[in-house]
Design a protein around this motif. Structure first.
Motif, mmCIF file in Angstrom:
data_model
loop_
_atom_site.group_PDB
_atom_site.id
_atom_site.type_symbol
_atom_site.label_atom_id
_atom_site.label_comp_id
_atom_site.label_asym_id
_atom_site.label_seq_id
_atom_site.Cartn_x
_atom_site.Cartn_y
_atom_site.Cartn_z
ATOM 1 N N GLU A 272 0.935 -1.054 -0.008
ATOM 2 C CA GLU A 272 -0.176 -0.121 0.099
ATOM 3 C C GLU A 272 0.980 1.286 -0.128
ATOM 4 O O GLU A 272 0.725 2.221 -0.801
ATOM 5 C CB GLU A 272 -0.973 -0.042 1.155
ATOM 6 C CG GLU A 272 -2.011 1.032 1.091
ATOM 7 C CD GLU A 272 -3.202 1.147 2.490
ATOM 8 O OE1 GLU A 272 -3.664 2.125 2.435
ATOM 9 O OE2 GLU A 272 -2.879 0.146 2.999
ATOM 10 N N SER A 275 2.457 1.958 -3.245
ATOM 11 C CA SER A 275 1.478 2.352 -4.317
ATOM 12 C C SER A 275 0.845 3.756 -4.411
ATOM 13 O O SER A 275 0.314 4.382 -5.335
ATOM 14 C CB SER A 275 0.139 1.642 -4.130
ATOM 15 O OG SER A 275 -0.623 2.035 -3.081
ATOM 16 N N LYS A 276 1.564 4.530 -3.356
ATOM 17 C CA LYS A 276 1.159 5.906 -3.233
ATOM 18 C C LYS A 276 2.162 6.859 -4.084
ATOM 19 O O LYS A 276 2.195 8.221 -3.815
ATOM 20 C CB LYS A 276 1.229 6.204 -2.074
ATOM 21 C CG LYS A 276 0.096 5.443 -1.173
ATOM 22 C CD LYS A 276 0.017 6.017 0.568
ATOM 23 C CE LYS A 276 -0.993 5.218 0.993
ATOM 24 N NZ LYS A 276 -1.014 5.429 2.559
ATOM 25 N N ASP A 279 2.910 8.162 -10.754
ATOM 26 C CA ASP A 279 3.231 7.327 -11.921
ATOM 27 C C ASP A 279 4.756 6.876 -12.281
ATOM 28 O O ASP A 279 5.148 6.824 -13.261
ATOM 29 C CB ASP A 279 2.758 8.387 -13.059
ATOM 30 C CG ASP A 279 2.410 7.768 -14.402
ATOM 31 O OD1 ASP A 279 2.122 6.627 -14.391
ATOM 32 O OD2 ASP A 279 2.856 8.313 -15.522
ATOM 33 N N ILE A 304 -3.905 -4.591 -5.088
ATOM 34 C CA ILE A 304 -3.374 -3.187 -4.932
ATOM 35 C C ILE A 304 -2.214 -2.914 -5.780
ATOM 36 O O ILE A 304 -1.858 -2.219 -6.741
ATOM 37 C CB ILE A 304 -2.746 -2.737 -3.443
ATOM 38 C CG1 ILE A 304 -4.086 -2.838 -2.615
ATOM 39 C CG2 ILE A 304 -2.200 -1.332 -3.373
ATOM 40 C CD1 ILE A 304 -3.600 -2.499 -1.134
ATOM 41 N N TRP A 305 -1.310 -3.992 -5.872
ATOM 42 C CA TRP A 305 -0.097 -4.041 -6.915
ATOM 43 C C TRP A 305 -0.582 -3.929 -8.304
ATOM 44 O O TRP A 305 -0.188 -3.063 -9.032
ATOM 45 C CB TRP A 305 0.599 -5.075 -6.484
ATOM 46 C CG TRP A 305 1.944 -5.421 -7.622
ATOM 47 C CD1 TRP A 305 2.059 -6.075 -8.421
ATOM 48 C CD2 TRP A 305 3.071 -4.788 -7.426
ATOM 49 N NE1 TRP A 305 3.160 -6.041 -9.264
ATOM 50 C CE2 TRP A 305 4.019 -5.179 -8.526
ATOM 51 C CE3 TRP A 305 3.643 -3.628 -6.389
ATOM 52 C CZ2 TRP A 305 5.113 -4.788 -8.493
ATOM 53 C CZ3 TRP A 305 4.953 -3.382 -6.966
ATOM 54 C CH2 TRP A 305 5.868 -3.827 -7.874
ATOM 55 N N ASN A 307 -2.747 -2.646 -9.628
ATOM 56 C CA ASN A 307 -3.592 -1.287 -10.060
ATOM 57 C C ASN A 307 -2.481 -0.042 -9.863
ATOM 58 O O ASN A 307 -3.109 1.023 -10.293
ATOM 59 C CB ASN A 307 -4.822 -1.067 -9.229
ATOM 60 C CG ASN A 307 -5.931 -2.104 -9.767
ATOM 61 O OD1 ASN A 307 -6.396 -1.843 -10.842
ATOM 62 N ND2 ASN A 307 -6.468 -2.836 -9.036
ATOM 63 N N ILE A 308 -1.268 -0.328 -9.748
ATOM 64 C CA ILE A 308 -0.441 0.791 -9.655
ATOM 65 C C ILE A 308 0.038 1.067 -11.232
ATOM 66 O O ILE A 308 0.091 0.071 -11.870
ATOM 67 C CB ILE A 308 1.038 0.225 -8.917
ATOM 68 C CG1 ILE A 308 0.610 -0.050 -7.474
ATOM 69 C CG2 ILE A 308 1.895 1.336 -9.210
ATOM 70 C CD1 ILE A 308 1.563 -0.484 -6.781
ATOM 71 N N LYS A 312 0.205 -1.664 -14.352
ATOM 72 C CA LYS A 312 -0.657 -1.617 -15.564
ATOM 73 C C LYS A 312 -0.080 -1.270 -16.835
ATOM 74 O O LYS A 312 -0.270 -1.772 -17.821
ATOM 75 C CB LYS A 312 -1.667 -0.710 -14.983
ATOM 76 C CG LYS A 312 -2.619 -0.899 -13.844
ATOM 77 C CD LYS A 312 -3.413 -0.090 -13.482
ATOM 78 C CE LYS A 312 -4.619 0.212 -14.498
ATOM 79 N NZ LYS A 312 -5.731 1.102 -14.258
ATOM 80 N N THR A 316 7.656 -1.694 -14.749
ATOM 81 C CA THR A 316 8.485 -2.439 -13.652
ATOM 82 C C THR A 316 9.532 -3.291 -14.389
ATOM 83 O O THR A 316 9.547 -4.013 -15.087
ATOM 84 C CB THR A 316 7.523 -3.532 -12.870
ATOM 85 O OG1 THR A 316 7.088 -4.677 -13.717
ATOM 86 C CG2 THR A 316 6.381 -2.661 -12.334
#
Length: 345
Positions: A272, A275-276, A279, A304-305, A307-308, A312, A316
């Motif tokens: 989490e 994820s913040k 972009d 959660i991962w 949808n980062i 997406k 990475t």
């Protein structure tokens, strides 16, 4: 699988978490992950023609201790992988090292001779084995000279050079300064100048390569991690970290702004928390350890991962296994190549 690299980072994670890792700290090394190609200077040691000084040496280590040698150290024992790598880049084969198997696995920037004496773990090396190597100098990582290893060696009149391992104020400069100090101790200053010139050239070439690329964003976060029970613990390399700063040397923008330790620039978060970062591109330590659960595979199972934005958009990037995140100029060159390869291929 990764581990916290230094004793100074214990405050960032529980002892259980630290000992669950493998790149350093409690580090087990039963893995064959050696994907990164060995880096070499523009002139290999086999062809090296730089001079070795024979003059007496007087230098001051990171604890403020003055070290005087009648001549440059020829038989050097290294108790940390960074100094092992540095010695090899200087064309000095160590008389003995701590955790030779771990170095061979996790630091592929230089090749350690197979017959190099192993003095045990980096946390608890065997003093008797160190003494049997009859060293001119022992290089340790320590923030003071009060540790028991230093005291026992100095009782035997063995010169000890203590280096703190990192400086979050300017990690790239510290990496280079440490390399130059090891060179001074071994009479290999001319070789060090050549290696550091290669590094500076690599920085400029890599920076240009990224400047010429049409990047959707220059924001990034570099991290490693480990599986802690059923959860993933993530360690971002924030401001003051060597790998974070290397990315910024290339014109990228390290956007991890969470709390980090002051020496190594390393933070701690979870899925989490990571994820913040908006972009940003994600870079992470690539590992292959058959004895532990792959933290990246566990990340992929998390909603959660998934949808980062970086995940997406398929932004990475795993660095090749075997690039030591706390190494010297040659590991740093490997990191620069990895950044460029990830963003331009």
């Amino acid at each position: 699988m990764t581990t916290l690299p230094r004793k100074s980072l214990v405050a960032l994670a529980s002892a259980t978490a630290i000992c669950s890792l493998a790149l350093a700290g409690c580090g087990t090394t039963d893995t064959e992950a050696q994907d990164a190609e060995t880096s070499t200077a523009s002139t290999s040691c086999a062809d090296d023609s730089t001079a070795t000084s024979e003059d007496p040496v007087t230098l001051t280590d990171d604890t403020g201790e003055e070290i005087s040698l009648d001549k440059p150290a020829a038989k050097v024992v290294s108790l940390e992988w960074q100094y092992t790598e540095d010695l090899l880049s200087l064309c000095v084969n160590p008389a003995a090292v701590a955790d030779a198997k771990g170095f061979t696995t996790w630091d592929t920037a230089e090749k350690l001779p197979e017959d190099t004496t192993d003095v045990g773990t980096r946390q608890e090396p065997n003093v008797e084995t160190i003494l049997s190597a009859d060293p001119d100098l022992v290089i340790i990582e320590a923030t003071s000279r009060d540790d028991k290893i230093s005291k026992r060696l100095e009782e035997q009149d063995i010169p000890v050079m203590a280096m703190t391992g990192a400086d979050g104020k300017d990690p790239v400069k510290y990496m280079k300064d440490t390399f130059s100090t090891v060179a001074e101790a071994t009479g290999r200053t001319e070789r060090a100048e050549s290696v550091l010139a290669d590094f500076d050239t690599k920085v400029e070439e890599s920076k240009k390569a990224l400047a010429d690329a049409d990047l959707p964003t220059k924001d990034f976060v570099y991290f490693d991690g480990w599986v802690n029970g059923s959860n993933v613990a993530i360690r971002p390399f924030g401001q003051g970290s060597l790998f974070g700063e290397l990315g910024e040397e290339l014109g990228l923008n390290n956007v991890w702004d969470g709390e980090v330790d002051p020496a190594y620039g390393l933070g701690q978060t979870d899925i989490e928390g990571i994820s913040k970062v908006g972009d940003a591109n994600f870079f992470y330590t690539g590992t292959e350890d058959p004895e532990s659960e792959d933290y990246v595979e566990l990340l992929k199972k998390n909603d959660i991962w998934a949808n980062i934005p970086a995940v997406k958009d398929d932004r990475t990037y795993a660095f090749p296994a075997g690039i030591w995140t706390f190494g010297g100029p040659k590991s740093s060159e490997q990191a620069l190549d990895a950044y460029v390869d990830a963003l331009t291929k």
